[in-house]
Design a protein around this motif. Sequence first.
Motif, PDB file in Angstrom:
ATOM      1  N   SER A 164      62.805   1.191  51.130  1.00 15.83           N
ATOM      2  CA  SER A 164      63.438   0.051  51.813  1.00 15.83           C
ATOM      3  C   SER A 164      63.096  -1.303  51.208  1.00 15.83           C
ATOM      4  O   SER A 164      63.905  -2.228  51.255  1.00 15.83           O
ATOM      5  CB  SER A 164      63.046   0.048  53.294  1.00 15.83           C
ATOM      6  N   GLN A 165      61.882  -1.462  50.699  1.00 16.85           N
ATOM      7  CA  GLN A 165      61.514  -2.749  50.119  1.00 16.85           C
ATOM      8  C   GLN A 165      62.343  -2.988  48.852  1.00 16.85           C
ATOM      9  O   GLN A 165      62.523  -2.044  48.074  1.00 16.85           O
ATOM     10  CB  GLN A 165      60.028  -2.773  49.743  1.00 16.85           C
ATOM     11  N   ALA A 166      62.897  -4.169  48.621  1.00 20.50           N
ATOM     12  CA  ALA A 166      62.746  -5.340  49.427  1.00 20.50           C
ATOM     13  C   ALA A 166      63.811  -5.460  50.535  1.00 20.50           C
ATOM     14  O   ALA A 166      63.476  -5.659  51.704  1.00 20.50           O
ATOM     15  CB  ALA A 166      62.807  -6.576  48.534  1.00 20.50           C
ATOM     16  N   PHE A 291      58.941   3.995  42.235  1.00 22.90           N
ATOM     17  CA  PHE A 291      57.710   3.206  42.145  1.00 22.90           C
ATOM     18  C   PHE A 291      56.507   4.119  41.962  1.00 22.90           C
ATOM     19  O   PHE A 291      56.612   5.334  42.114  1.00 22.90           O
ATOM     20  CB  PHE A 291      57.533   2.351  43.402  1.00 22.90           C
ATOM     21  N   GLY A 292      55.382   3.489  41.661  1.00 20.16           N
ATOM     22  CA  GLY A 292      54.138   4.235  41.637  1.00 20.16           C
ATOM     23  C   GLY A 292      53.770   4.612  43.056  1.00 20.16           C
ATOM     24  O   GLY A 292      53.459   5.757  43.364  1.00 20.16           O
ATOM     25  N   GLY A 293      53.824   3.620  43.919  1.00 19.58           N
ATOM     26  CA  GLY A 293      53.513   3.876  45.315  1.00 19.58           C
ATOM     27  C   GLY A 293      54.204   2.871  46.200  1.00 19.58           C
ATOM     28  O   GLY A 293      54.612   1.797  45.741  1.00 19.58           O
ATOM     29  N   MET A 294      54.361   3.233  47.464  1.00 18.03           N
ATOM     30  CA  MET A 294      54.936   2.321  48.449  1.00 18.03           C
ATOM     31  C   MET A 294      54.135   2.450  49.737  1.00 18.03           C
ATOM     32  O   MET A 294      53.934   3.557  50.235  1.00 18.03           O
ATOM     33  CB  MET A 294      56.420   2.659  48.668  1.00 18.03           C
ATOM     34  N   GLU A 295      53.702   1.302  50.235  1.00 16.61           N
ATOM     35  CA  GLU A 295      52.728   1.244  51.326  1.00 16.61           C
ATOM     36  C   GLU A 295      53.327   1.475  52.701  1.00 16.61           C
ATOM     37  O   GLU A 295      52.991   0.757  53.655  1.00 16.61           O
ATOM     38  CB  GLU A 295      52.043  -0.125  51.274  1.00 16.61           C
ATOM     39  N   ASN A 296      54.206   2.458  52.855  1.00 15.48           N
ATOM     40  CA  ASN A 296      54.779   2.692  54.177  1.00 15.48           C
ATOM     41  C   ASN A 296      53.646   2.975  55.160  1.00 15.48           C
ATOM     42  O   ASN A 296      52.793   3.824  54.887  1.00 15.48           O
ATOM     43  CB  ASN A 296      55.789   3.828  54.097  1.00 15.48           C
ATOM     44  N   ALA A 318      44.193   3.176  46.100  1.00 17.60           N
ATOM     45  CA  ALA A 318      43.445   2.034  46.646  1.00 17.60           C
ATOM     46  C   ALA A 318      44.383   0.860  46.894  1.00 17.60           C
ATOM     47  O   ALA A 318      44.269   0.138  47.888  1.00 17.60           O
ATOM     48  CB  ALA A 318      42.329   1.629  45.684  1.00 17.60           C
ATOM     49  N   HIS A 319      45.333   0.693  45.987  1.00 22.59           N
ATOM     50  CA  HIS A 319      46.288  -0.410  46.111  1.00 22.59           C
ATOM     51  C   HIS A 319      47.151  -0.245  47.368  1.00 22.59           C
ATOM     52  O   HIS A 319      47.227  -1.150  48.210  1.00 22.59           O
ATOM     53  CB  HIS A 319      47.165  -0.465  44.855  1.00 22.59           C
ATOM     54  N   GLU A 320      47.773   0.904  47.514  1.00 17.10           N
ATOM     55  CA  GLU A 320      48.665   1.098  48.672  1.00 17.10           C
ATOM     56  C   GLU A 320      47.876   1.040  49.977  1.00 17.10           C
ATOM     57  O   GLU A 320      48.343   0.520  50.980  1.00 17.10           O
ATOM     58  CB  GLU A 320      49.436   2.421  48.552  1.00 17.10           C
ATOM     59  N   MET A 321      46.662   1.563  49.940  1.00 18.37           N
ATOM     60  CA  MET A 321      45.795   1.508  51.114  1.00 18.37           C
ATOM     61  C   MET A 321      45.469   0.060  51.468  1.00 18.37           C
ATOM     62  O   MET A 321      45.498  -0.334  52.637  1.00 18.37           O
ATOM     63  CB  MET A 321      44.521   2.272  50.752  1.00 18.37           C
ATOM     64  N   ALA A 322      45.182  -0.741  50.454  1.00 12.93           N
ATOM     65  CA  ALA A 322      44.829  -2.153  50.676  1.00 12.93           C
ATOM     66  C   ALA A 322      45.974  -2.905  51.368  1.00 12.93           C
ATOM     67  O   ALA A 322      45.745  -3.831  52.146  1.00 12.93           O
ATOM     68  CB  ALA A 322      44.476  -2.823  49.349  1.00 12.93           C
ATOM     69  N   HIS A 323      47.205  -2.453  51.097  1.00 10.61           N
ATOM     70  CA  HIS A 323      48.348  -3.082  51.779  1.00 10.61           C
ATOM     71  C   HIS A 323      48.264  -2.924  53.301  1.00 10.61           C
ATOM     72  O   HIS A 323      48.947  -3.660  54.026  1.00 10.61           O
ATOM     73  CB  HIS A 323      49.659  -2.462  51.298  1.00 10.61           C
ATOM     74  N   SER A 324      47.473  -1.983  53.784  1.00 14.77           N
ATOM     75  CA  SER A 324      47.326  -1.846  55.234  1.00 14.77           C
ATOM     76  C   SER A 324      46.757  -3.121  55.842  1.00 14.77           C
ATOM     77  O   SER A 324      46.854  -3.346  57.041  1.00 14.77           O
ATOM     78  CB  SER A 324      46.398  -0.677  55.578  1.00 14.77           C
ATOM     79  N   ASN A 341      51.558 -10.768  49.492  1.00 21.72           N
ATOM     80  CA  ASN A 341      51.400  -9.316  49.622  1.00 21.72           C
ATOM     81  C   ASN A 341      50.697  -8.726  48.398  1.00 21.72           C
ATOM     82  O   ASN A 341      49.679  -8.054  48.512  1.00 21.72           O
ATOM     83  CB  ASN A 341      52.774  -8.636  49.740  1.00 21.72           C
ATOM     84  N   GLU A 342      51.269  -8.962  47.232  1.00 21.31           N
ATOM     85  CA  GLU A 342      50.816  -8.198  46.067  1.00 21.31           C
ATOM     86  C   GLU A 342      49.571  -8.770  45.387  1.00 21.31           C
ATOM     87  O   GLU A 342      48.743  -8.024  44.883  1.00 21.31           O
ATOM     88  CB  GLU A 342      51.955  -8.040  45.058  1.00 21.31           C
ATOM     89  N   GLY A 343      49.443 -10.094  45.370  1.00 16.40           N
ATOM     90  CA  GLY A 343      48.256 -10.683  44.749  1.00 16.40           C
ATOM     91  C   GLY A 343      46.996 -10.313  45.529  1.00 16.40           C
ATOM     92  O   GLY A 343      45.988  -9.893  44.947  1.00 16.40           O
ATOM     93  N   ALA A 408      53.242 -11.816  40.504  1.00 18.28           N
ATOM     94  CA  ALA A 408      52.661 -11.825  41.857  1.00 18.28           C
ATOM     95  C   ALA A 408      51.366 -11.014  41.895  1.00 18.28           C
ATOM     96  O   ALA A 408      50.399 -11.394  42.561  1.00 18.28           O
ATOM     97  CB  ALA A 408      53.666 -11.266  42.855  1.00 18.28           C
ATOM     98  N   TYR A 409      51.338  -9.907  41.170  1.00 15.50           N
ATOM     99  CA  TYR A 409      50.183  -9.011  41.164  1.00 15.50           C
ATOM    100  C   TYR A 409      49.028  -9.599  40.347  1.00 15.50           C
ATOM    101  O   TYR A 409      47.910  -9.735  40.819  1.00 15.50           O
ATOM    102  CB  TYR A 409      50.549  -7.668  40.534  1.00 15.50           C
ATOM    103  N   ASP A 410      49.350  -9.882  39.088  1.00 10.69           N
ATOM    104  CA  ASP A 410      48.267 -10.154  38.136  1.00 10.69           C
ATOM    105  C   ASP A 410      47.824 -11.611  38.166  1.00 10.69           C
ATOM    106  O   ASP A 410      46.631 -11.899  38.077  1.00 10.69           O
ATOM    107  CB  ASP A 410      48.694  -9.707  36.741  1.00 10.69           C
TER     108      ASP A 410
HETATM  109  N1  BES Z   1      55.097  -2.616  47.492  1.00  8.71           N
HETATM  110  C1  BES Z   1      54.987  -2.255  46.133  1.00  8.71           C
HETATM  111  C2  BES Z   1      56.231  -1.646  45.577  1.00  8.71           C
HETATM  112  C3  BES Z   1      57.456  -2.546  45.629  1.00  8.71           C
HETATM  113  C4  BES Z   1      57.374  -3.866  45.231  1.00  8.71           C
HETATM  114  C5  BES Z   1      58.657  -2.060  46.057  1.00  8.71           C
HETATM  115  C6  BES Z   1      58.490  -4.677  45.283  1.00  8.71           C
HETATM  116  C7  BES Z   1      59.772  -2.864  46.100  1.00  8.71           C
HETATM  117  C8  BES Z   1      59.686  -4.185  45.727  1.00  8.71           C
HETATM  118  C9  BES Z   1      53.814  -1.300  45.906  1.00  8.71           C
HETATM  119  O1  BES Z   1      52.702  -1.585  46.687  1.00  8.71           O
HETATM  120  C10 BES Z   1      53.360  -1.460  44.493  1.00  8.71           C
HETATM  121  O2  BES Z   1      52.954  -2.533  44.157  1.00  8.71           O
HETATM  122  N2  BES Z   1      53.422  -0.401  43.689  1.00  8.71           N
HETATM  123  C11 BES Z   1      52.977  -0.418  42.307  1.00  8.71           C
HETATM  124  C12 BES Z   1      51.623   0.200  42.181  1.00  8.71           C
HETATM  125  C13 BES Z   1      50.484  -0.708  41.972  1.00  8.71           C
HETATM  126  C14 BES Z   1      49.225   0.055  41.686  1.00  8.71           C
HETATM  127  C15 BES Z   1      50.686  -1.845  41.057  1.00  8.71           C
HETATM  128  C16 BES Z   1      53.907   0.432  41.503  1.00  8.71           C
HETATM  129  O3  BES Z   1      54.789   1.061  42.085  1.00  8.71           O
HETATM  130  O4  BES Z   1      53.775   0.505  40.286  1.00  8.71           O
END
Ligand code: BES
Length: 635
Positions: A164-166, A291-296, A318-324, A341-343, A408-410
């Motif tokens: 669902s995101q975004a 994606f790698g993961g999604m924090e549902n 650890a990343h998806e868990m941290a989104h909790s 969210n991501e940073g 946003a992440y890095d």
């Molecule tokens: N919430 C994101 C995935 C996402 C971001 C979906 C933007 C739709 C729009 C998820 O937490 C994420 O960041 N996944 C990363 C893994 C992470 C270890 C960097 C991924 O999928 O690579």
Amino acid sequence: MFRNSVYAFATILLFLASCNTSENKSPQKNSPMKNLFHDPHSFAIPSEAVITHLSWDAVVDFENKSIEGIARYTIANKTGTDRIRFDTRDLIIQKVTIGKEEKETSFEMGDEQEFLGQALTVSIAPKTEFVNIYYKSKPAAAAVQWLSPQQTADKSHPYLFTQSQAILARTWIPIQDSPGIRFSYDARVKVPAGMLSLMSASNPREKNETGVYRYEMKQPIPAYLMALVIGDVVFKPIDERTGVYAEKSRIDAARWEFEDMDEMLRAAEELYGPYRWDRYDVIVLPPSFPFGGMENPRLTFATPTILAGDRSLTSLIAHEMAHSWSGNLVTNATWNDFWLNEGFTTYFEKRIMEKVYGADYAKMLWALSYQDLQSDLKDLKEDGMWNDTKLKLNLKGRNPDDGMTNIAYDKGSLFLLHIERITGRERFDRFLKNYFSDNAFKSMTTEAFLEYLNAHLINGDSVLAAQINAEEWIYEPGLPEDHPVVKTDRFEKVEESIKAWLGGTPAQDLPASKWTTHEWLHFLRKMPANLSKEQMNELDQAFHFSESGNSEILAEWFQLAIAHRYEAAYPRLKAFLIQVGRRKFLKPLYEALAKTPEGLKMAREIYKEARPNYHSVSYETIDEILDWKPSESPN
Ligand code: BES
Ligand code: ZN
């Protein structure tokens, strides 16, 4: 009259607030507007009428690739308005009723807008508390991927998952699809016999004969965290509150890979306070997951490409868990605030990994993240997208998916590391812990975060404010000069080995026997751009990169193979591109291939076969890279 003037006042405030975000400036200090924000990616008008609870009743029809449902909403009519607005895209709205007695009401569909879909405006009365929308999704629903048995690991049952995101929740439920709007939900879902159905909610552990499953999510969540997955999957516990779902043939590998999950969760709680979502489970999806993961919430969705067999890629868990905490508890108010969210999550992820696996390990993660940041900055500069290197984005009029980059992440996590280094860990951790508890179940704009930072950390200390330099980090492109740099001996040793090899030491004599995945990634990333075929071959013979079972190493090696036209790796590359739908891997590989005419030709041939395996999130991106016309593939 009174209502009208309240309405007019609210509209003016909203307008002012939206001017503010679109100009990308922070509001004046002590502004009373800090909690008013406008989401440019939703048609909903939450200041008038907003959903507070969803009761979802749905039947999933695999034959027709359709979800037929009733979305029953409890709403708050804040201004006594005569309408409530929802987001929809590619949905067939059959009828809408209001009240417990389900009186049919009129509704209107707005004009279709690219990627936003259509507004659904429902007529209500000032006292209306319940709105019930009867609808059907279309096979084209962009959030949903319908997989044939052939596209799963066990090949016996079809499979479905949503992403669902975004702003794709609106393609499978008519909803107020803004991250700033939260609601609780319950659901009843009917699926074909022989399949288990799971949501981002309290979940069953095993299949039942009726194919009817019930769910409850008591904590209010935004629409982008609505998730559904259906397949022939089984469950195995890790401890009392954590566990893993996967197809039968993968469950033991998954259970083993994620064994440290309970420890990670305890580490996270020690850092930033109690886990507020009851259970934490992970489901390993088929490889097409984009994606790698999604924090549902309660149920992270994960790619099978992190099952490396040696637990080396679990920082993703650890990343998806941290989104909790960062994301699901304190949520970016709009996609312009995505870095909140991501940073925060990327910073938090590294802290969890440090606690569980040690400082050396975390340093390697930081160093790789810094390398990613440098390459993203370079790419965005070359592509003329320099404004997208700001933390606070301005995505109005754009598909949010295009502007939500790794910056946003890095850069976001590096900013937090920068603050940590200035204040010291203890003080910064105390601040973060309070930030999560003070703002739990709320949405956060970048401006409200800045106010919180000023009030609870900076506290009038102008020297500290100048050192932190938040305005530049957040509102300016690129990277402030005094940013932190994380050094690690482990990578320095890897670089020495590269030098030795280039100086004549045979590859097989390098002291690499104890290297971890992260050292191998560094090794591959630091290779010069002009290796000979013989050198590529020597590396492959010595370290078997083309045969690696580790998706990260494999993807890095394929980059090198494409750049050097090392054709011996191409059969594996082709198989990888057809099997794996994770966009993070696909995008750079297709981009690298598309750089030369022969590469592009090969890429397009592979893509013809691969595209039917990809989720819309991935093929939308790759179509553009390869200039692919959807008419080129039957869908
Ligand atoms: N919430 C994101 C995935 C996402 C971001 C979906 C933007 C739709 C729009 C998820 O937490 C994420 O960041 N996944 C990363 C893994 C992470 C270890 C960097 C991924 O999928 O690579
Ligand atoms: Zn994330």
